[in-house]
Design an enzyme around this catalytic site. Sequence first.
Site, mmCIF file in Angstrom:
data_model
loop_
_atom_site.group_PDB
_atom_site.id
_atom_site.type_symbol
_atom_site.label_atom_id
_atom_site.label_comp_id
_atom_site.label_asym_id
_atom_site.label_seq_id
_atom_site.Cartn_x
_atom_site.Cartn_y
_atom_site.Cartn_z
ATOM 1 N N GLY A 180 0.869 -1.349 -0.109
ATOM 2 C CA GLY A 180 0.044 -0.095 0.154
ATOM 3 C C GLY A 180 0.918 1.125 0.031
ATOM 4 N N TYR A 194 -0.176 -2.446 -11.772
ATOM 5 C CA TYR A 194 -1.302 -2.742 -12.164
ATOM 6 C C TYR A 194 -1.934 -2.027 -13.663
ATOM 7 C CZ TYR A 194 -1.275 -3.363 -7.127
ATOM 8 O OH TYR A 194 -0.840 -3.834 -5.765
ATOM 9 N N TYR A 249 -11.309 3.157 -11.245
ATOM 10 C CA TYR A 249 -10.950 3.978 -10.039
ATOM 11 C C TYR A 249 -11.015 5.546 -10.241
ATOM 12 C CZ TYR A 249 -8.450 -0.430 -8.791
ATOM 13 O OH TYR A 249 -8.128 -1.724 -8.801
ATOM 14 N N CYS A 262 -15.241 0.488 -27.328
ATOM 15 C CA CYS A 262 -16.819 1.082 -27.368
ATOM 16 C C CYS A 262 -17.296 1.227 -25.849
ATOM 17 C CB CYS A 262 -17.569 0.108 -28.197
ATOM 18 S SG CYS A 262 -16.730 0.146 -29.977
ATOM 19 N N GLU A 301 4.992 -6.131 1.882
ATOM 20 C CA GLU A 301 4.410 -6.694 0.618
ATOM 21 C C GLU A 301 4.073 -5.561 -0.290
ATOM 22 O OE1 GLU A 301 1.723 -10.379 2.187
ATOM 23 O OE2 GLU A 301 0.613 -8.461 1.725
ATOM 24 N N PRO A 302 5.321 -4.721 -0.888
ATOM 25 C CA PRO A 302 5.198 -3.496 -1.539
ATOM 26 C C PRO A 302 4.793 -4.021 -3.022
ATOM 27 C CG PRO A 302 7.329 -4.019 -1.303
ATOM 28 C CD PRO A 302 6.625 -5.021 -0.202
ATOM 29 N N GLY A 303 3.924 -3.469 -3.592
ATOM 30 C CA GLY A 303 3.891 -3.633 -5.205
ATOM 31 C C GLY A 303 4.162 -2.270 -5.881
ATOM 32 N N ARG A 304 3.080 -1.660 -5.922
ATOM 33 C CA ARG A 304 3.061 -0.244 -6.764
ATOM 34 C C ARG A 304 4.318 0.808 -6.324
ATOM 35 N NH1 ARG A 304 -1.858 2.092 -7.156
ATOM 36 N NH2 ARG A 304 -2.519 0.928 -5.377
HETATM 37 N N1 LLP Z 1 -0.375 -7.428 -0.308
HETATM 38 C C1 LLP Z 1 -2.001 -7.598 -0.446
HETATM 39 C C2 LLP Z 1 -2.520 -8.739 0.556
HETATM 40 C C3 LLP Z 1 -2.536 -6.797 -1.353
HETATM 41 O O1 LLP Z 1 -3.893 -7.202 -1.697
HETATM 42 C C4 LLP Z 1 -2.087 -5.862 -2.112
HETATM 43 C C5 LLP Z 1 -2.796 -5.240 -3.190
HETATM 44 C C6 LLP Z 1 -0.696 -5.680 -2.001
HETATM 45 C C7 LLP Z 1 0.126 -6.311 -0.896
HETATM 46 C C8 LLP Z 1 0.022 -4.514 -2.869
HETATM 47 O O2 LLP Z 1 -0.305 -3.458 -2.655
HETATM 48 P P1 LLP Z 1 0.578 -2.284 -3.319
HETATM 49 O O3 LLP Z 1 1.747 -2.226 -2.512
HETATM 50 O O4 LLP Z 1 0.817 -2.524 -4.693
HETATM 51 O O5 LLP Z 1 -0.222 -0.976 -3.200
HETATM 52 N N2 LLP Z 1 -5.304 -2.834 -8.683
HETATM 53 C C9 LLP Z 1 -5.372 -1.533 -7.869
HETATM 54 C C10 LLP Z 1 -4.786 -1.982 -6.571
HETATM 55 C C11 LLP Z 1 -5.337 -2.919 -5.829
HETATM 56 C C12 LLP Z 1 -4.184 -3.734 -5.013
HETATM 57 C C13 LLP Z 1 -4.896 -5.044 -4.537
HETATM 58 N N3 LLP Z 1 -4.063 -5.360 -3.455
HETATM 59 C C14 LLP Z 1 -4.783 -0.194 -8.468
HETATM 60 O O6 LLP Z 1 -4.576 -0.276 -9.701
HETATM 61 O O7 LLP Z 1 -4.363 0.751 -7.809
#
Ligand code: LLP
Length: 428
Positions: free
Chosen positions: A239, A386, A317, A357, A273-276
């Site tokens: 997050g 994402y 979103y 469309c 658990e970083p992604g973004r």
């Molecule tokens: N851990 C868990 C359990 C999660 O569900 C998520 C994201 C993450 C880690 C990673 O979150 P991050 O660090 O990437 O923010 N598709 C959306 C966001 C939904 C994310 C779902 N879970 C977007 O495009 O912003």
Amino acid sequence: MDAFEYRNKTLFCENVRIDDIISEVGTPAYIYSKNAILVRYNDLQTAFRDIDTLICFSVKSNSNLSICKTLAEAGSGFDVVSGGELFRAIKAGGDPLKIVFAGVGKMDREIRYALENNIFMFNVESVAELEHISKLAGEVGKKPRVALRINPDIDPKTHAKTTTGKKENKFGIDFTEAERIIRQSARYSSVDLCGLHVHLGSPIYTADPYARALKKILAFIQKCRNAGLDIEYLNIGGGYCISYTGEDVIQPKDYARKILPLVKEMQCNLIMEPGRFIVGNSGVLISRIIYTKETLHHRKFVICDAAMNDLIRPALYDAFHRIWPVNSNIKMPEVENFSKAILKRGMELVDIVGPVCETSDTFATNRALPKIQEGDLLAIFSAGAYGFTMSSTYNSRPRPCEVLVDGDCYHIIRERETYEDLVRGEDL
Ligand code: LLP
């Protein structure tokens, strides 16, 4: 924007001109910077190095094998939410002993697959799931580590559709239920209940929601320990935000300042658990203008060859992504705030849309953009997370290719899909 910068009015990724890549691979195309990904990973690691921390890259944000391999080689673990993501993480060279498995609906075949591969930990989201894991583990004589995903009922102050830690959300287990599980932990003899997990949502723009959740969890860990159950691991999920507008946002050290003291007090090893944060600003989506058109109502549309099927975040979103021509005499503003479009000479207000469309196939409305024409290239920034992973072939549009830039070189890390790919597996 990290590794993306304009030099002599043209956009570069690291030392490679975007124009040069596009003339070979075409559009739409996702382009990522390897260096940006590694810098981001290291930033996070440095900020949290005071305690034993395992960073598990959230595969859902960008699951390309080369991206995952880059992170695996840097020592990253992986956060997966399906058998498919686990397959990708392992195929990319991820160490199973650094893989955590989350998700509210793990199926038996996915649990078995994870058990076979001896992953580090399951993040469990319900009693029913705990029973399944314990039973399936018992059948193969294993005792996997398990963390209970807590739903702490904390508002992370982000988009409703990406909020996960409030009591009305489907995720996690509330404290009352978690306490019941702890008291009855002997019933789950084939699991090692040694962790707690929490993921509040994303993106989260202050450290406060984390701190509030951790305070509640700290009290709960005490209860667990009083009940004779040692909680060794705390997983604080992902997050961590990025800047989508160019404005300054909170940095890893700011999160760490609030989070670390609480984790130290818990005397737990930390998992995150970083992604973004790692890939979001490490990637762009490049698209070419197909047409422009102006309606009788003076609305000007820029129609580009990328669409909501390639990048769904604006449609899903109302997400803001900066968009600017790849080649422009006008400098992209340092900060672009969606509420105030700055119209300079040579610019106009446009809606940037794709060919799908649906009216929601809109990347930006009333956006101030330098005047552009057919054939020009647009860069959609902050598209590394994402973007491709949420893409689809809606309207039977083949998905874009993906390119990874490394210094002066670049590689196609996923071929553009073809019409044949669209119908593969279908029978007449
Ligand atoms: N851990 C868990 C359990 C999660 O569900 C998520 C994201 C993450 C880690 C990673 O979150 P991050 O660090 O990437 O923010 N598709 C959306 C966001 C939904 C994310 C779902 N879970 C977007 O495009 O912003």
